[in-house]
Each structure stands twice: as C-alpha cells, then as structure tokens.
Enzyme design. Structure first.
Site, PDB file in Angstrom:
ATOM      1  N   HIS A  16       0.866  -1.201   0.000  1.00  0.00           N
ATOM      2  CA  HIS A  16       0.000   0.000   0.000  1.00  0.00           C
ATOM      3  C   HIS A  16       0.893   1.238   0.000  1.00  0.00           C
ATOM      4  O   HIS A  16       1.491   1.580   1.016  1.00  0.00           O
ATOM      5  CB  HIS A  16      -0.888   0.012   1.256  1.00  0.00           C
ATOM      6  CG  HIS A  16      -1.823   1.184   1.320  1.00  0.00           C
ATOM      7  ND1 HIS A  16      -3.166   1.041   1.579  1.00  0.00           N
ATOM      8  CD2 HIS A  16      -1.628   2.520   1.167  1.00  0.00           C
ATOM      9  CE1 HIS A  16      -3.748   2.231   1.582  1.00  0.00           C
ATOM     10  NE2 HIS A  16      -2.831   3.145   1.337  1.00  0.00           N
ATOM     11  N   LYS A 102      -9.618  -0.412  -5.312  1.00  0.00           N
ATOM     12  CA  LYS A 102      -9.639   0.299  -4.031  1.00  0.00           C
ATOM     13  C   LYS A 102     -10.988   0.935  -3.761  1.00  0.00           C
ATOM     14  O   LYS A 102     -11.518   1.670  -4.596  1.00  0.00           O
ATOM     15  CB  LYS A 102      -8.562   1.394  -4.059  1.00  0.00           C
ATOM     16  CG  LYS A 102      -8.491   2.235  -2.802  1.00  0.00           C
ATOM     17  CD  LYS A 102      -7.938   1.455  -1.617  1.00  0.00           C
ATOM     18  CE  LYS A 102      -8.086   2.236  -0.322  1.00  0.00           C
ATOM     19  NZ  LYS A 102      -6.829   2.712   0.215  1.00  0.00           N
ATOM     20  N   HIS A 139     -10.448   1.237   2.390  1.00  0.00           N
ATOM     21  CA  HIS A 139     -10.204   2.247   3.415  1.00  0.00           C
ATOM     22  C   HIS A 139     -11.395   2.142   4.363  1.00  0.00           C
ATOM     23  O   HIS A 139     -12.488   2.606   4.050  1.00  0.00           O
ATOM     24  CB  HIS A 139     -10.112   3.658   2.799  1.00  0.00           C
ATOM     25  CG  HIS A 139      -9.808   4.699   3.827  1.00  0.00           C
ATOM     26  ND1 HIS A 139      -8.607   5.368   3.902  1.00  0.00           N
ATOM     27  CD2 HIS A 139     -10.536   5.158   4.883  1.00  0.00           C
ATOM     28  CE1 HIS A 139      -8.608   6.198   4.933  1.00  0.00           C
ATOM     29  NE2 HIS A 139      -9.782   6.087   5.548  1.00  0.00           N
ATOM     30  N   HIS A 177      -4.336  -0.422   6.193  1.00  0.00           N
ATOM     31  CA  HIS A 177      -3.794   0.402   7.285  1.00  0.00           C
ATOM     32  C   HIS A 177      -4.655   0.352   8.541  1.00  0.00           C
ATOM     33  O   HIS A 177      -5.191   1.361   8.971  1.00  0.00           O
ATOM     34  CB  HIS A 177      -3.565   1.855   6.828  1.00  0.00           C
ATOM     35  CG  HIS A 177      -4.661   2.456   5.985  1.00  0.00           C
ATOM     36  ND1 HIS A 177      -5.976   2.489   6.374  1.00  0.00           N
ATOM     37  CD2 HIS A 177      -4.616   3.039   4.768  1.00  0.00           C
ATOM     38  CE1 HIS A 177      -6.683   3.082   5.424  1.00  0.00           C
ATOM     39  NE2 HIS A 177      -5.894   3.417   4.445  1.00  0.00           N
ATOM     40  N   LEU A 226      -4.702   9.460   8.114  1.00  0.00           N
ATOM     41  CA  LEU A 226      -6.014   8.813   8.227  1.00  0.00           C
ATOM     42  C   LEU A 226      -5.891   7.344   7.850  1.00  0.00           C
ATOM     43  O   LEU A 226      -5.215   7.040   6.876  1.00  0.00           O
ATOM     44  CB  LEU A 226      -7.033   9.502   7.309  1.00  0.00           C
ATOM     45  CG  LEU A 226      -7.519  10.864   7.829  1.00  0.00           C
ATOM     46  CD1 LEU A 226      -8.327  11.591   6.773  1.00  0.00           C
ATOM     47  CD2 LEU A 226      -8.339  10.704   9.113  1.00  0.00           C
ATOM     48  N   ASP A 254       1.579   2.733   3.537  1.00  0.00           N
ATOM     49  CA  ASP A 254       0.727   3.905   3.373  1.00  0.00           C
ATOM     50  C   ASP A 254       1.567   5.182   3.337  1.00  0.00           C
ATOM     51  O   ASP A 254       1.126   6.232   3.805  1.00  0.00           O
ATOM     52  CB  ASP A 254      -0.358   3.991   4.453  1.00  0.00           C
ATOM     53  CG  ASP A 254      -1.493   4.914   4.028  1.00  0.00           C
ATOM     54  OD1 ASP A 254      -1.561   5.299   2.847  1.00  0.00           O
ATOM     55  OD2 ASP A 254      -2.309   5.262   4.896  1.00  0.00           O
ATOM     56  N   HIS A 258       3.080  14.691   1.016  1.00  0.00           N
ATOM     57  CA  HIS A 258       2.406  15.936   0.624  1.00  0.00           C
ATOM     58  C   HIS A 258       3.473  17.023   0.595  1.00  0.00           C
ATOM     59  O   HIS A 258       4.422  16.972   1.384  1.00  0.00           O
ATOM     60  CB  HIS A 258       1.350  16.328   1.661  1.00  0.00           C
ATOM     61  CG  HIS A 258       0.163  15.426   1.686  1.00  0.00           C
ATOM     62  ND1 HIS A 258      -0.874  15.520   0.793  1.00  0.00           N
ATOM     63  CD2 HIS A 258      -0.141  14.376   2.479  1.00  0.00           C
ATOM     64  CE1 HIS A 258      -1.771  14.585   1.046  1.00  0.00           C
ATOM     65  NE2 HIS A 258      -1.347  13.862   2.070  1.00  0.00           N
TER      66      HIS A 258
HETATM   67  O1  DOR Z   1      -3.134   9.622   5.738  1.00  0.00           O
HETATM   68  C1  DOR Z   1      -3.572   9.315   4.633  1.00  0.00           C
HETATM   69  N1  DOR Z   1      -3.102   9.870   3.498  1.00  0.00           N
HETATM   70  N2  DOR Z   1      -4.568   8.448   4.573  1.00  0.00           N
HETATM   71  C2  DOR Z   1      -5.200   8.173   3.437  1.00  0.00           C
HETATM   72  O2  DOR Z   1      -6.117   7.393   3.462  1.00  0.00           O
HETATM   73  C3  DOR Z   1      -4.833   8.869   2.182  1.00  0.00           C
HETATM   74  C4  DOR Z   1      -3.465   9.356   2.220  1.00  0.00           C
HETATM   75  C5  DOR Z   1      -3.163  10.353   1.129  1.00  0.00           C
HETATM   76  O3  DOR Z   1      -3.485  10.089  -0.027  1.00  0.00           O
HETATM   77  O4  DOR Z   1      -2.570  11.387   1.437  1.00  0.00           O
HETATM   78 ZN    ZN Z   2      -3.294   5.142   1.721  1.00  0.00          ZN
END
Ligand code: DOR
Ligand code: ZN
Length: 362
Positions: A16, A102, A139, A177, A226, A254, A258
C-alpha cells in the site's frame, strides 16, 4: 535473544503506497523502488485512476520516472466510484493491468470525493470481482459525521464490512492500514476460523505512534494521517499483530507524501511520508518485541501469498548501524528541478536515530 549485527531478508514488497504524480512522483519513487520489489499503488490522484486506460497511462509515468538500474514493478489499482464499469475492471484485470481495486468511502480521506457513496450501488462490480477473484482493498472508515473520528474504523467494520463479507463470501478483501484492536480481532478471528479471504496491512506509523504523540509539545502535523492514530491500547494490539507471525497481517507503508505547505497550514492534509526508512522503522518494532526472526514473513512473504504472487528471489540486508534520520527528503539534482526544495516532504522519524540501515543486495 542476542541481536544479530546483520539480517538478510528476502526482498520485501509494499502492499500500500501513494506514489503521486508529476514532480512528487519523481521525488519519492526512488525511496520506494530502491528497497521494494513491487508495490500496490494507490489510485487517489487528481483525477483519480478509475479506468484501465488511466491505469495503463499512470503505470507508464511511474516506469518513466524510475531511476536507471532499479528494478521495481508497480501493481496498479482501480479507484471505485458509484459508476465504475465492471466490464472495464474485468478487461483490465485480464490484461494484467489491475492487481486490485480500491474502495474509498466518499470523503473519507485525501482525494476521495469521487469515492463510493452507497455500497449497494456497486453490487454488480463486487459480483464481478468475486467471480474473477480480483481483490478489494478497503479504506475502512465510516464518513458519518455523527461518529467520533476515533471510532470510525470500528464502526465501519460492524456497519459495512461484516455485511459486505456476508454478501460476498469468496471476495478477497484487504482491510488497509488498520489502526484498532477491533480490526486486529476481526481479521484474526476470520483467519482462525479458516477463512482465507481477509487480510490487513499495517503501517510503520501506526506501530510507532499513539494519539498522544500527535499533541506532544504542540500540534504535530507530521503525525496526522487517516485513519488517525489511536490510543496506546490499539497501538499495542497492532504491534502484537504485526510481530506475531500470523499470515493475515502484512506490510503496507501507506507512505503518503504531501508538499510541506500542504501539511503545515491551518487545514493540513493527512499523510505521513515514511518510504525512505520504512524497513528500518518496522525493524525497530520487531526488535523491541524480540521478533526480528518474524520480520521477513511480515515484510516479504505474507503479502505475496495473499495476493497469490511469487515470492521475490533477491535479498536485502539490514545492518545494525545507527543512522540519524534527516528532516526532509533530499532531492537529487534531477529531482530538485522538479520539486521546490522547500516543498520536499518531511521524513517520518525526522531527527531520530534508527538502529538499522538497509543495504540492498541485488
Ligand atoms: O493519511 C492518509 N493519506 N490516509 C489516506 O487514506 C490517504 C493518504 C493520502 O493520499 O494522502
Ligand atoms: Zn493510503
């Protein structure tokens, strides 16, 4: 137990990961590809990867961004919407494009607005997936605003996952996750009763962090993800699940980068970038538990067995050689052109010393 000075493991896979696109893809892909042989690539791009055609194009962009000399296979997923065409999924699966599909409940997380609003709306899709044995990755959080954010996973299991698995008993499902003892108990109970259709991935950050960590000394936006990290009791249940050797639990980072400015703002994005030190991070937990001998199963064997893919034949070596984790991802020259250095994602474990270091054997 004596701690070895090196551990040779079958090369792991990441079941993932978010590789993103464009400049961020260029920046983060080497961290994943230098270690992991394969990865299940999340489809929550903008716009999301909803069709075979989009997944083929995205796979090409990933392969084009791969630094020379690294062998890495991206395993593509389709993003389910209320209007997904089951025939397209079937064709994509038969053509070897899709490894899994997904399910994001609409608005559960980053870029999930186009996700599924009503599970009933996708019955024909789930019937097709069950018939062709295409795994569903979930999710698992409800989006009901009445439900407390810390309870959303447990409520999802009760309200949606239990009924869904009753309706589709041979559909293979990965609960992604996981963050709670309820999820651990549910997945474990299914496994212990002989069902081979349910597994769960566990991230490094949910193994290391409880919800206190998010507020230690101030609001720690780096630790916001998340599903959100939970109480210590839940973290311990996850550690026991990951390190216990049960084949229904396996590695999925996961890793979700960003740009810095999207994390450090008044309404910051969820996601932790952990790909750069993922195996070292898991190794720290397995060492604490005296379970380093079970790391290989979790990282390199349980996942491929669930997905019915061959085990990797290469190896990687973990060397017991402390390293201080830098604050943020260092961009190579080529990548520095693409992503402004100030936007390079912060690293999970920034500033900490990790006891292990990966040496890739080939
Ligand atoms: O923390 C997370 N970031 N959880 C998710 O489900 C998506 C992911 C993201 O794409 O940034
Ligand atoms: Zn994810």
């Amino acid at each position: 137990m004596d701690i070895p000075s090196r551990i040779v493991l079958r090369r792991p896979d990441d079941w993932h990961v978010h590789l993103r696109d464009g400049a961020m893809l260029e920046a983060v892909l080497p961290s994943t590809a230098r270690l992991f042989a394969r990865a299940i690539v999340m489809p929550n791009l903008r716009p999301p990867v909803t069709t075979t055609k989009a997944a083929v194009a995205y796979r090409e962009r990933i392969l084009a961004a791969l630094p020379p000399g690294l062998s890495f296979t991206p395993l593509m997923t389709a993003y389910l919407t209320d209007s997904t065409d089951p025939q397209d999924l079937k064709q994509g699966f038969e053509a070897g494009v899709f490894t899994a599909v997904k399910l994001y409940p609409a608005n559960a997380t980053t870029n999930s607005a186009a996700g599924v609003r009503e599970l009933d709306a996708i019955t024909p899709v789930l019937e097709t997936m069950q018939a062709i044995d295409l795994p569903l990755l979930i999710h698992g959080e409800v989006t009901d605003p009445e439900v407390d954010v810390f309870d959303r996973e447990a409520v999802f299991i009760e309200r949606h996952l239990v009924p869904l698995r009753r309706r589709f008993p041979s559909l293979r499902v990965v609960l992604e996750h996981i963050t709670t003892e309820q999820a651990v108990d549910y997945v474990r109970a299914a496994h212990q009763s002989g069902e081979q259709t349910l597994a769960a991935t566990i991230t490094p950050h949910h193994l290391h962090l409880n919800r206190n960590a998010m507020f230690e000394g101030g609001l720690r936006t780096d630790f916001y993800c998340l599903p959100v990290v939970k109480r210590e009791r839940h973290r311990r249940a996850l550690v026991a699940a990951a390190t216990g050797g049960e084949p229904c639990f396996f590695l999925g980072t996961d890793s979700a980068p960003h740009p810095r400015s999207a994390k450090e703002t008044s309404c910051g994005c969820a996601g932790i970038f952990n790909a750069a030190h993922a195996l070292e991070s898991y190794a720290a937990i397995f060492e604490q538990q005296g379970a380093l001998d079970r790391l290989e199963g979790f990282a390199s064997e349980h996942g491929p067995r669930f997905y019915r893919l061959p085990l990797n034949s290469e190896t990687v070596t973990l060397v017991r050689q402390p390293q201080v984790v830098p604050q943020s991802l260092t961009l190579s020259d080529r990548r520095a052109d693409a992503l402004d250095a100030a936007e390079a994602p912060r690293l999970f474990h920034a500033g900490e010393t990790l006891a292990w270091r990966v040496a890739v054997d080939g």
